[in-house]
Enzyme design. Sequence first.
Site, mmCIF file in Angstrom:
data_model
loop_
_atom_site.group_PDB
_atom_site.id
_atom_site.type_symbol
_atom_site.label_atom_id
_atom_site.label_comp_id
_atom_site.label_asym_id
_atom_site.label_seq_id
_atom_site.Cartn_x
_atom_site.Cartn_y
_atom_site.Cartn_z
ATOM 1 N N ARG A 53 55.800 -2.634 69.766
ATOM 2 C CA ARG A 53 57.207 -2.259 69.640
ATOM 3 C C ARG A 53 57.830 -3.365 68.805
ATOM 4 O O ARG A 53 57.868 -4.526 69.229
ATOM 5 C CB ARG A 53 57.856 -2.209 71.023
ATOM 6 C CG ARG A 53 59.334 -1.852 71.027
ATOM 7 C CD ARG A 53 59.887 -2.143 72.411
ATOM 8 N NE ARG A 53 61.197 -1.595 72.650
ATOM 9 C CZ ARG A 53 62.335 -2.210 72.364
ATOM 10 N NH1 ARG A 53 62.318 -3.385 71.768
ATOM 11 N NH2 ARG A 53 63.485 -1.642 72.662
ATOM 12 N N HIS A 80 60.011 6.528 66.014
ATOM 13 C CA HIS A 80 59.845 6.367 67.464
ATOM 14 C C HIS A 80 59.012 7.545 67.981
ATOM 15 O O HIS A 80 59.497 8.402 68.722
ATOM 16 C CB HIS A 80 61.221 6.325 68.134
ATOM 17 C CG HIS A 80 61.208 5.709 69.503
ATOM 18 N ND1 HIS A 80 60.051 5.280 70.120
ATOM 19 C CD2 HIS A 80 62.225 5.451 70.375
ATOM 20 C CE1 HIS A 80 60.365 4.790 71.311
ATOM 21 N NE2 HIS A 80 61.672 4.877 71.494
ATOM 22 N N GLN A 83 58.600 8.457 71.860
ATOM 23 C CA GLN A 83 59.799 9.063 72.429
ATOM 24 C C GLN A 83 59.816 10.556 72.112
ATOM 25 O O GLN A 83 60.150 11.384 72.965
ATOM 26 C CB GLN A 83 61.055 8.377 71.876
ATOM 27 C CG GLN A 83 62.353 8.977 72.376
ATOM 28 C CD GLN A 83 62.560 8.768 73.873
ATOM 29 O OE1 GLN A 83 62.510 7.649 74.341
ATOM 30 N NE2 GLN A 83 62.785 9.840 74.622
ATOM 31 N N ASP A 176 71.881 9.725 69.858
ATOM 32 C CA ASP A 176 71.360 8.360 69.986
ATOM 33 C C ASP A 176 72.496 7.406 69.617
ATOM 34 O O ASP A 176 73.501 7.834 69.040
ATOM 35 C CB ASP A 176 70.159 8.211 69.025
ATOM 36 C CG ASP A 176 69.433 6.875 69.149
ATOM 37 O OD1 ASP A 176 69.673 6.155 70.139
ATOM 38 O OD2 ASP A 176 68.640 6.547 68.250
ATOM 39 N N CYS A 216 67.563 9.459 73.972
ATOM 40 C CA CYS A 216 66.418 8.561 74.204
ATOM 41 C C CYS A 216 66.791 7.393 75.113
ATOM 42 O O CYS A 216 65.901 6.756 75.683
ATOM 43 C CB CYS A 216 65.879 8.065 72.872
ATOM 44 S SG CYS A 216 67.122 7.240 71.860
ATOM 45 N N ARG A 244 58.281 9.779 79.222
ATOM 46 C CA ARG A 244 57.644 8.709 78.429
ATOM 47 C C ARG A 244 56.311 8.344 79.085
ATOM 48 O O ARG A 244 55.288 8.187 78.420
ATOM 49 C CB ARG A 244 58.541 7.452 78.374
ATOM 50 C CG ARG A 244 59.825 7.599 77.583
ATOM 51 C CD ARG A 244 59.575 7.702 76.093
ATOM 52 N NE ARG A 244 58.890 6.543 75.534
ATOM 53 C CZ ARG A 244 59.469 5.390 75.171
ATOM 54 N NH1 ARG A 244 60.769 5.238 75.290
ATOM 55 N NH2 ARG A 244 58.764 4.396 74.653
HETATM 56 N N1 NVA Z 1 67.713 4.216 67.780
HETATM 57 C C1 NVA Z 1 67.584 3.356 68.948
HETATM 58 C C2 NVA Z 1 66.455 3.825 69.813
HETATM 59 C C3 NVA Z 1 66.258 3.029 71.045
HETATM 60 C C4 NVA Z 1 65.144 3.529 71.900
HETATM 61 C C5 NVA Z 1 67.355 1.948 68.482
HETATM 62 O O1 NVA Z 1 66.540 1.735 67.578
HETATM 63 O O2 NVA Z 1 67.973 1.037 69.025
#
Ligand code: NVA
Length: 254
Positions: A53, A80, A83, A176, A216, A244
């Site tokens: 990550r 992602h 997710q 999001d 998410c 998840r």
């Molecule tokens: N778009 C968000 C997703 C977090 C799981 C970020 O990158 O912060």
Amino acid sequence: SSTRTRVSFEVGIQQLGGRALFLSDRDIQLGRGEPIADTAKVLSRFIDGIMIRTFAQADVEGLAEHGSIPIINGLTDRFHPCQVLADLLTIYEHKGTLEGLKLAFIGDGANNMGHSLMLGCSKLGLNVAIGSPKGYHPDPEIEGWARENAKAFGSEVLITEDYMEAAKGADVIYTDVWSSMGMESEIEQRKKIFAGCCVDDKLMSVAKPDAIFLHCLPAHRGEEVSASVIDGPHSVVFDEAENRLHAQKAVMAL
Ligand code: NVA
């Protein structure tokens, strides 16, 4: 900091009978400038797989290119995918199908979720509509891949600045955060640009009456989503979070 990704992967590998080793950039030499290629080659001698990550997509691809073990993208600033696997599983559980449904993503179309949703949905025959402000549309290269998928798998891709048009008749409404990780310096500017880019009761009212709401997480109530929606009857965000674990266990088993 990672609430869902780290915990769901660590618990998942334990449930599968494996063991997880957590390494932050302070724990390994990557943080001190060791090349990703060397890191990939060394870790491949010790462990059976890596979930990473991070920010740069190039780091994930570098590990995959130079290592000899499976590499799982647990989140980058571009994609992602885990997710989206959990999202698709959640939609399937609630709707009994994926093909022919419409998913509307209302938010930053150029962020990791916008990109991965476009790719995942278009591959599985879900029509995807991205409603995002001008200047925040998906990367044209990724849009091109999604359009190729759409042709091959019989789905549609729509990108619009009209949030209501995107949401109209949707089976799934998704949003999001306005400012993703790494965009902290843009928060104030984005608050102005994204004001109105919010999944509230009015927006939900143009979707199908039985539409589900996905996010998410983490969520900012009062910004990209109203409390009445995320805490209301259409919301399945905690089923989604749970998935998840299940979707990623499938990835690791594979
Ligand atoms: N778009 C968000 C997703 C977090 C799981 C970020 O990158 O912060």
